[in-house]
Design an enzyme around this catalytic site. Structure first.
Site, PDB file in Angstrom:
ATOM      1  N   VAL A 265      12.576  66.879  33.236  1.00 61.70           N
ATOM      2  CA  VAL A 265      12.632  66.591  34.594  1.00 61.70           C
ATOM      3  C   VAL A 265      13.080  65.470  35.168  1.00 61.70           C
ATOM      4  O   VAL A 265      13.815  64.632  36.080  1.00 61.70           O
ATOM      5  CB  VAL A 265      11.328  66.263  35.136  1.00 61.70           C
TER       6      VAL A 265
ATOM      7  N   SER B 107      12.436  66.353  29.369  1.00 62.54           N
ATOM      8  CA  SER B 107      11.265  67.792  28.190  1.00 62.54           C
ATOM      9  C   SER B 107      12.694  68.229  27.695  1.00 62.54           C
ATOM     10  O   SER B 107      12.124  69.293  26.880  1.00 62.54           O
ATOM     11  CB  SER B 107      11.420  68.903  29.368  1.00 62.54           C
TER      12      SER B 107
ATOM     13  N   LYS C 151      11.558  68.269  23.758  1.00 64.31           N
ATOM     14  CA  LYS C 151      10.964  69.328  23.316  1.00 64.31           C
ATOM     15  C   LYS C 151      11.368  69.807  22.566  1.00 64.31           C
ATOM     16  O   LYS C 151      10.667  70.921  21.087  1.00 64.31           O
ATOM     17  CB  LYS C 151      10.442  70.102  24.390  1.00 64.31           C
TER      18      LYS C 151
ATOM     19  N   TYR D 116      11.430  76.679  32.507  1.00 65.33           N
ATOM     20  CA  TYR D 116       9.461  77.145  32.909  1.00 65.33           C
ATOM     21  C   TYR D 116       9.497  78.692  33.140  1.00 65.33           C
ATOM     22  O   TYR D 116      10.569  79.348  33.380  1.00 65.33           O
ATOM     23  CB  TYR D 116       9.331  76.046  33.695  1.00 65.33           C
TER      24      TYR D 116
ATOM     25  N   TYR E 208       4.132  61.577  23.074  1.00 65.72           N
ATOM     26  CA  TYR E 208       4.703  62.759  23.050  1.00 65.72           C
ATOM     27  C   TYR E 208       5.242  61.758  25.005  1.00 65.72           C
ATOM     28  O   TYR E 208       7.048  62.111  24.986  1.00 65.72           O
ATOM     29  CB  TYR E 208       3.451  63.698  24.116  1.00 65.72           C
TER      30      TYR E 208
END
Ligand code: GLN
Length: 307
Positions: free
Chosen positions: A261, A63, A66, A243, A191
């Site tokens: 992760v 991630s 992102k 998050y 993605y």
């Protein structure tokens, strides 16, 4: 300040933490990564780097990618992008579907999976197809680091696609609300490839330098995003980068940062430096256990935090 000796102290102190946490086994290709590994790198404005541990070993950035795609999409779409994705913390796990239904297919922010999927979809609309989009993402990361060899691990991307039902569900749900423009399968594949990009902590901390310096690489002078956009990217990293543990990360570490992760975390000290840390054992929020503690030790020992 002697950053090398501070990193070495942290490396010592972190040893008992490395066996804690759990690797991301919901992606089978990541389940076999050895947990007891650690690396940390700091890059200063002049490019001088300090590192400890396995700092040149590449890992799956997941991630953290992102941040790169959000930067690219903001550059292209500017404020228009916020019609499709918000900037509020979600307070939910990164792959949650619940809020998306209530909020009519508009994801809370670009750093949860739904938001990142919309961002990748917007990039595919702009670049025309998934292949040119992936090339644009890779070329952005290669330019940020000056490392033309950076690539993604096809095995990790395939493994995620084979177990990608939740991300496919997120994309389909957004499509049902009219917030998705391209083929779900093709964009979700893109993605997963962006998530499977592999970088070392040396490369990641180098890549994030533009966000510590108002969007401009302090070494080459190249502007990757405007200073106003860099400000916003950092704000979203601070409030949403971890998050439902973003508040805790701000509380303990006090820096804008983004986790993945794969066990990596990249963070910036505005105006001073960028930092990357990696340790694959994750806490229950999906953020690196030892990595988060190492960053907390760093900001405590150096007094370098935004607060
Ligand atoms: N590729 C991962 C996923 O979609 C990224 C999640 C993460 O790093 N938090 O589940």
């Amino acid at each position: 300040m002697n950053y090398q000796s501070i990193l070495e102290e942290i490396y010592e102190e972190i040893q008992p933490e490395m066996s804690k946490g759990k690797v991301a086994d919901y992606i089978p290709a990541l389940a076999s990564v050895e947990k007891e590994q650690f690396a940390m790198s700091v890059t200063l404005a002049d490019g001088v780097q300090y590192s400890v541990g396995e700092a040149s070993k590449r890992f799956s950035i997941q991630s953290i990618s992102k941040v790169f795609t959000f930067s690219l999409a903001l550059k292209i779409y500017s404020k228009e992008l916020y019609k499709r994705v918000g900037v509020e913390p979600s307070g939910n796990p990164f792959n949650s579907l619940v809020q998306l239904e209530y909020e009519n297919g508009i994801p809370r922010n670009p750093f949860i999976n739904a938001g990142a999927l919309v961002v990748t979809d917007a990039l595919v609309s702009h670049y025309g197809d998934e292949y040119t989009t992936l090339e644009a993402i890779l070329s952005f990361v290669r330019r940020l680091t000056g490392e033309p060899g950076i690539c993604f691990d096809a095995g990790v991307a395939r493994s995620e696609m084979d177990h990608g039902d939740r991300n496919l569900a997120l994309a389909h749900l957004m499509k049902s609300f009219g917030n998705y423009e391209n083929s779900v399968k093709a964009t979700v594949k893109t993605y997963f490839k962006q998530c499977a990009i592999e970088m070392s902590t040396e490369e990641l901390s180098r890549a994030f330098l533009y966000l510590a310096f108002g969007g401009k690489d302090p070494i080459s002078g190249e502007e990757f995003v405007s200073s106003s956009k860099a400000k916003r990217i950092n704000a979203v990293m601070l409030t949403c980068g971890h998050y439902d543990a973003s508040g805790e990360f701000a509380f303990h570490v006090g820096l804008p940062g983004k986790s993945g992760v794969g066990g990596g975390i990249a963070a910036v000290v505005p105006g001073e430096m960028s930092i990357a840390v990696w340790s694959p054992g994750l806490n229950r929020y999906g953020n690196s256990h030892a990595g988060t503690i190492a960053l907390e030790l760093f900001t405590d020992k150096t007094g370098r935090s935004i607060f």
